[in-house]
Design an enzyme around this catalytic site. Structure first.
Site, PDB file in Angstrom:
ATOM      1  N   ASP A 194       3.000 -25.081 -15.103  1.00  0.00           N
ATOM      2  CA  ASP A 194       3.823 -26.280 -14.937  1.00  0.00           C
ATOM      3  C   ASP A 194       4.420 -26.777 -16.253  1.00  0.00           C
ATOM      4  O   ASP A 194       4.237 -27.938 -16.638  1.00  0.00           O
ATOM      5  CB  ASP A 194       2.996 -27.405 -14.295  1.00  0.00           C
ATOM      6  CG  ASP A 194       2.250 -26.949 -13.052  1.00  0.00           C
ATOM      7  OD1 ASP A 194       2.842 -26.188 -12.276  1.00  0.00           O
ATOM      8  OD2 ASP A 194       1.085 -27.348 -12.879  1.00  0.00           O
ATOM      9  N   GLU A 226       8.803 -30.230  -4.403  1.00  0.00           N
ATOM     10  CA  GLU A 226       7.996 -30.782  -5.487  1.00  0.00           C
ATOM     11  C   GLU A 226       8.680 -30.517  -6.828  1.00  0.00           C
ATOM     12  O   GLU A 226       9.798 -30.004  -6.884  1.00  0.00           O
ATOM     13  CB  GLU A 226       6.590 -30.162  -5.477  1.00  0.00           C
ATOM     14  CG  GLU A 226       6.578 -28.655  -5.541  1.00  0.00           C
ATOM     15  CD  GLU A 226       5.205 -28.069  -5.260  1.00  0.00           C
ATOM     16  OE1 GLU A 226       4.274 -28.828  -4.976  1.00  0.00           O
ATOM     17  OE2 GLU A 226       5.089 -26.836  -5.336  1.00  0.00           O
TER      18      GLU A 226
END
Length: 516
Positions: A15, A184
């Site tokens: 991420d 997301e």
């Protein structure tokens, strides 16, 4: 044309989020239940990244106790605005977002502030600073009407930079390009007066993809970019070296180029052990929006260098074995513990080389803070070695080398048998079971423990002064995300288990490096 090798951050660095301040680039990644949390890296060239420190670096900032390894700190975003660095992140529990936290610092190396709790639900928070100086917070959450819109919703509120509180109305921005997929990882960018909302869909595994929407106003409504997905490897075959590509963040260089950092994995025969790594991808802006990897449409293992940036002759991850003799006052930034500091359990020896590991009854499978420090495995073909001295009082006391991957781990440990003879034991453990794979007597309580890994598995050895003995191997998929679960990659390190008053182990050195 000069090239660099992807990934630019190898091993478990999921991420990624990136920002630029002047000539300098800064990057953060998820850290889950590992501590210190949210590693911060610095670069001048986007290719070589130097660890600066961590956002979460003192117990007063938050507690990770009781969380699973793959809970904790998820998907942070780093931004810079008028001399202040901001990091916003989700604290997850039970694989769901529980609290949204905001940290600030004037120096990205730290110290970082105590967290401000934001009134925000969901995960994957992000910040966008508009041209007028206003700051907008975005995140993703469950949609109110999933049967109509799809399961996920990207939403927005304004962040008051004086009070660090969310203010004003909530704006529902977008429900994604792929109905039935949870949207997301939102990040917002402005180009030529148009707001571009970049997100991820399809989950974090093989169907992971980058999608997009756009609007003429920051609060929407946002219209799906019909080219979505803009970047994915889900359509590529098993021979593709990089899979699960997604979760991008964009940055402009001083030369006027745009690059994306993205996560991806490098599987072998369908499973991967190193976790999600950071890959660098060129981006070209067109009238239709961003085009990722415009020459090829894919993330490549070798990519051209960014224009105007000359990488120095150094790399972040080692290309040759590196020995740590723990002669400094503290452990280096590559070392992590679980859920909190372990200075009282694992510490350098004052005035001399080596590391003291004090035994703790907390097992590696617990949700507490065991006597463990580890570093990310960054090479598929790897060797880790340590020389350790330990005299066990009972067979319940052990200290040695640990290979940890969420719910699965293996230990190669010095212990003793019932008669008091030193032994080295190889054990494979899962959440609810353990298997002793091998146990051999050794001539003394000062040994060298080694683990080698390659495409087939992890092989464990011991040297006790009389020779080297191979105790056994564990198939590589045992340590893969596909079997062990979770969101992290393999860590290899040092540990001790036993009664707190049972003594301590002395680690002379620890060596890690790639294997041929």
């Amino acid at each position: 044309m000069p090239t660099f090798a992807n990934p630019v951050l190898a091993g478990s660095h999921p991420d990624p989020s990136i920002c630029r301040a002047g000539e300098d680039f800064y990057l953060v990644t998820s850290s889950f239940a590992y501590y210190p949390g949210l590693p911060v890296f610095h670069s001048r060239d986007l290719v070589n990244w130097r660890p600066l420190g961590h956002v979460v670096h003192r117990p007063s900032q938050l507690s990770l106790n009781g969380l699973g390894i793959s809970d904790g700190l998820w998907a942070a975003t780093i931004r810079h605005h008028e001399g202040t660095f901001y990091v916003v992140v989700t604290l997850a529990s039970g694989r769901r977002g529980s609290t949204t936290l905001l940290f600030t610092a004037h120096d990205p190396a730290g110290p970082w502030s105590e967290p401000t709790v934001l009134d925000a639900e969901g995960i994957d928070p992000s910040l966008f600073f508009d041209d007028d100086g206003r700051c907008w917070f975005t995140a993703c959450r469950d949609a109110a009407e999933p049967e109509v819109t799809g399961p996920g919703e990207l939403w927005m509120r304004e962040l008051d930079l004086e009070t660090l509180a969310l203010t004003g109305p909530t704006h529902a921005l977008w429900y994604g390009a792929m109905r039935g997929a949870w949207v997301e990882a939102p990040h917002l960018y402005k180009r030529d007066g148009v707001y571009h909302l970049i997100a991820a869909e399809g989950g974090t595994e093989h169907h992971h993809a980058v999608t997009a929407a756009r609007s003429d106003t920051v609060t929407g409504p946002y219209a799906t970019d019909p080219r979505s997905p803009l970047l994915t490897h889900r359509h590529r075959g098993a021979a593709e070296p990089i899979h699960n590509v997604g979760h991008v963040d964009l940055v402009d260089t001083p030369a006027g180029e745009t690059w994306a950092v993205a996560l991806g994995v490098r599987p072998v025969d369908g499973t991967h052990t190193l976790g999600r790594e950071v890959f660098l991808v060129p981006v070209e802006w067109t009238a239709r929006g961003p085009v990722f990897a415009p020459d090829t449409g894919r993330v490549r293992p070798a990519e051209r260098l960014p224009a105007g940036l000359t990488p120095p002759a150094r790399v972040t991850h080692p290309t040759a074995p590196v020995r740590d003799d723990f002669s400094g006052a503290a452990l280096g930034p590559e070392w992590n513990s679980l859920r909190g500091p372990v200075d009282h359990l694992v510490s350098p020896r004052p005035g001399e080389q080596g590391l003291t590991v004090r035994l703790s009854p907390e097992p590696l499978t617990s949700t507490g803070t065991p006597a463990f420090v580890g570093r990310r495995q960054q090479h598929l073909r790897m060797r880790a070695r340590t020389r350790i001295r330990f005299t066990a009082a009972t067979p319940a006391h052990e200290a040695g080398l640990a290979v940890v991957q969420d719910h699965h781990h293996a230990t190669l440990a010095l212990t003793t048998d019932a008669s008091g003879t030193p032994h080295v034991v190889l054990t494979a453990r899962q959440t609810d079971s353990e298997t002793r794979l091998a146990a051999i007597p050794v001539t003394n309580d000062d040994v060298v423990l080694t683990v080698d890994s390659d495409e087939s598995g992890y092989t464990f050895h011991v040297e006790d002064g009389t020779g080297t003995t191979t105790l056994g191997s564990i198939d590589r998929p045992f340590f893969s995300t596909e079997l062990a679960g979770g969101f992290v990659g393999v860590y290899v390190g040092l540990y001790g288990i036993g009664d707190a008053e049972a003594g301590e182990a002395h680690v002379h050195w620890f060596e890690y490096g790639p294997a041929c």
